[in-house]
Motif scaffolding. Structure first.
Motif, short mmCIF file in Angstrom:
data_model
loop_
_atom_site.label_atom_id
_atom_site.label_comp_id
_atom_site.label_asym_id
_atom_site.label_seq_id
_atom_site.Cartn_x
_atom_site.Cartn_y
_atom_site.Cartn_z
N MET A 289 30.05 -19.47 128.11
CA MET A 289 30.48 -19.27 126.73
C MET A 289 31.98 -19.47 126.60
N THR A 290 32.74 -18.92 127.54
CA THR A 290 34.20 -19.05 127.46
C THR A 290 34.63 -20.50 127.68
N ILE A 291 33.93 -21.21 128.58
CA ILE A 291 34.25 -22.62 128.81
C ILE A 291 33.94 -23.44 127.56
N ALA A 292 32.81 -23.15 126.92
CA ALA A 292 32.45 -23.88 125.70
C ALA A 292 33.49 -23.64 124.61
N ALA A 293 33.90 -22.38 124.44
CA ALA A 293 34.89 -22.07 123.41
C ALA A 293 36.23 -22.73 123.73
N ALA A 294 36.65 -22.65 125.01
CA ALA A 294 37.92 -23.25 125.41
C ALA A 294 37.86 -24.78 125.29
N SER A 295 36.71 -25.37 125.57
CA SER A 295 36.56 -26.83 125.46
C SER A 295 36.63 -27.28 124.01
N ALA A 296 36.01 -26.48 123.13
CA ALA A 296 36.07 -26.82 121.71
C ALA A 296 37.49 -26.76 121.19
N TRP A 297 38.27 -25.80 121.71
CA TRP A 297 39.65 -25.63 121.24
C TRP A 297 40.61 -26.61 121.92
N ALA A 298 40.54 -26.70 123.25
CA ALA A 298 41.53 -27.48 123.99
C ALA A 298 41.14 -28.95 124.13
N LEU A 299 39.83 -29.24 124.23
CA LEU A 299 39.38 -30.61 124.47
C LEU A 299 38.78 -31.27 123.24
N ARG A 300 38.65 -30.49 122.16
CA ARG A 300 38.06 -30.98 120.94
C ARG A 300 36.62 -31.49 121.17
N GLU A 301 35.91 -30.83 122.11
CA GLU A 301 34.51 -31.18 122.33
C GLU A 301 33.66 -30.59 121.21
N ALA A 302 32.81 -31.42 120.64
CA ALA A 302 31.93 -30.94 119.57
C ALA A 302 30.79 -30.12 120.17
N ILE A 303 30.63 -28.89 119.73
CA ILE A 303 29.57 -28.02 120.20
C ILE A 303 28.56 -27.86 119.06
N SER A 304 27.36 -28.40 119.24
CA SER A 304 26.36 -28.35 118.18
C SER A 304 25.69 -26.98 118.14
N ARG A 305 24.98 -26.72 117.06
CA ARG A 305 24.28 -25.44 116.94
C ARG A 305 23.17 -25.34 117.99
N TRP A 306 22.62 -26.50 118.41
CA TRP A 306 21.60 -26.47 119.45
C TRP A 306 22.20 -26.07 120.80
N GLN A 307 23.42 -26.50 121.07
CA GLN A 307 24.08 -26.08 122.31
C GLN A 307 24.36 -24.58 122.30
N TRP A 308 24.86 -24.08 121.16
CA TRP A 308 25.11 -22.63 121.08
C TRP A 308 23.81 -21.86 121.22
N LEU A 309 22.72 -22.36 120.63
CA LEU A 309 21.42 -21.71 120.76
C LEU A 309 20.96 -21.72 122.21
N GLY A 310 21.14 -22.86 122.88
CA GLY A 310 20.77 -22.94 124.29
C GLY A 310 21.56 -21.98 125.14
N MET A 311 22.86 -21.88 124.89
CA MET A 311 23.70 -20.96 125.66
C MET A 311 23.30 -19.51 125.41
N ALA A 312 22.98 -19.18 124.16
CA ALA A 312 22.57 -17.81 123.84
C ALA A 312 21.25 -17.47 124.51
N LEU A 313 20.31 -18.42 124.51
CA LEU A 313 19.02 -18.20 125.15
C LEU A 313 19.17 -18.04 126.66
N ALA A 314 20.03 -18.88 127.26
CA ALA A 314 20.27 -18.78 128.70
C ALA A 314 20.93 -17.45 129.06
N LEU A 315 21.89 -17.01 128.24
CA LEU A 315 22.55 -15.73 128.48
C LEU A 315 21.54 -14.59 128.40
N ALA A 316 20.63 -14.66 127.43
CA ALA A 316 19.60 -13.62 127.31
C ALA A 316 18.71 -13.60 128.55
N GLY A 317 18.34 -14.79 129.04
CA GLY A 317 17.52 -14.86 130.24
C GLY A 317 18.22 -14.31 131.46
N LEU A 318 19.53 -14.61 131.57
CA LEU A 318 20.30 -14.11 132.70
C LEU A 318 20.41 -12.58 132.65
#
Length: 299
Positions: A113-142
């Protein structure tokens, strides 16, 4: 790079996204086996010395040819070596002496999550809602795996001094992942990896000497040599080399998703190598994590 080669590289990256966490998970077994066998800084320094020696025959000519780029990029290489090889090496082994694997997994759970947020801010990587959903689901599983299916266990986790080491490692890995992508380099991936290893050894070797002088350390044995060799190959050369390819082809945020596979692979390795039978919660957590990786890595 031609279009065909680019497509082929992206195809390999999609495969490696599932393989690299298995290589990294071997480091958990190594860290557990190293307690009382080899000191943390000695293991980390030996790991990257051997890794550099394995790679050097393949890259020494490009290294000599890229002297100007090395001279220009050495501050970046030193910082990346400090973050990726020193802190995410010796400090992980140090933390394993006083904290549990559950605590390590819990702290590292927020890293993608922190890498995704930092990438969106520092690298201007586009993070889609499907990526955020996937990360949230993976975090829940972990978290389901860590809690063994009982959320109340998360509230009962006891934090100790070693958790501060792991927190520093998680922050360091976030910085390493983002800076590796943010800082452009004229060096080919393997050449850059060897140069970063050299930067890490600049810090690791003095640390290993200080550790040996000031603290009681185990005597060198064949078991210690074996741990160094395995650490250099699996969570060393193979995993970091593949990570560089993943970063280039998929970006920092998508690559970070593979960290969620580590508990799944770690449980399988502990079953095969240590005789620790996985619980039902591992299966449920894996059923949540595996499709989330596909969901978050979609283009």
């Amino acid at each position: 790079m031609s279009f065909a080669a680019r497509v082929d590289a992206r195809g390999w990256a999609q495969v490696l996204l599932w393989v690299v966490p298995l290589l990294w998970s071997s480091n958990y077994v190594i860290a557990r086996a190293a307690d009382g066998v080899i000191a943390p800084h000695a293991l980390a320094a030996g790991r990257w010395l051997v890794a550099g020696a394995l790679l050097l025959p393949f890259v020494w000519r490009p290294l000599l040819a890229q002297r100007a780029a090395l001279k220009r990029e050495w501050p970046h290489l030193l910082v990346l070596g400090f973050l990726g090889m020193y802190i995410c090496g010796a400090w992980v082994y140090q933390a394993g002496r006083s904290t549990s694997s559950a605590n390590i997994a819990l702290i590292y759970a927020v890293t993608p999550m922190t890498i995704a947020a930092a990438s969106a801010w520092a690298l201007r990587e586009a993070i889609s809602r499907w990526q955020w959903l996937g990360m949230a689901l993976a975090l829940a599983g972990l978290l389901f795996i860590i809690s063994k299916g009982d959320p109340a266990r998360l509230l009962a986790v006891q934090f100790v001094a070693g958790d501060l080491w792991i927190t520093a490692c998680a922050i360091s890995w976030t910085a390493y992942s983002v800076l590796l992508k943010r800082w452009p380099s004229a060096l080919p991936p393997l050449v850059r990896l060897v140069a970063v290893i050299a930067g890490g050894l600049v810090v690791l070797l003095p640390g290993a000497v200080i550790e040996a002088v000031l603290t009681p350390t185990p005597a060198w044995t064949w078991a210690a040599v074996g741990l160094v060799a395995v650490a250099a190959l699996l969570p060393g050369v193979l995993s970091y080399g593949a990570h560089s390819l993943l970063q280039r082809e998929l970006g920092a945020s998508r690559t970070a998703m593979m960290l969620y596979l580590s508990p799944v692979y770690g449980a399988a390795l502990a079953w095969l190598l240590l005789g620790e039978v996985p619980g039902w919660y591992h299966a449920v957590g894996a059923a949540m994590i595996l499709p989330s990786i596909w969901l978050a890595s979609r283009r």
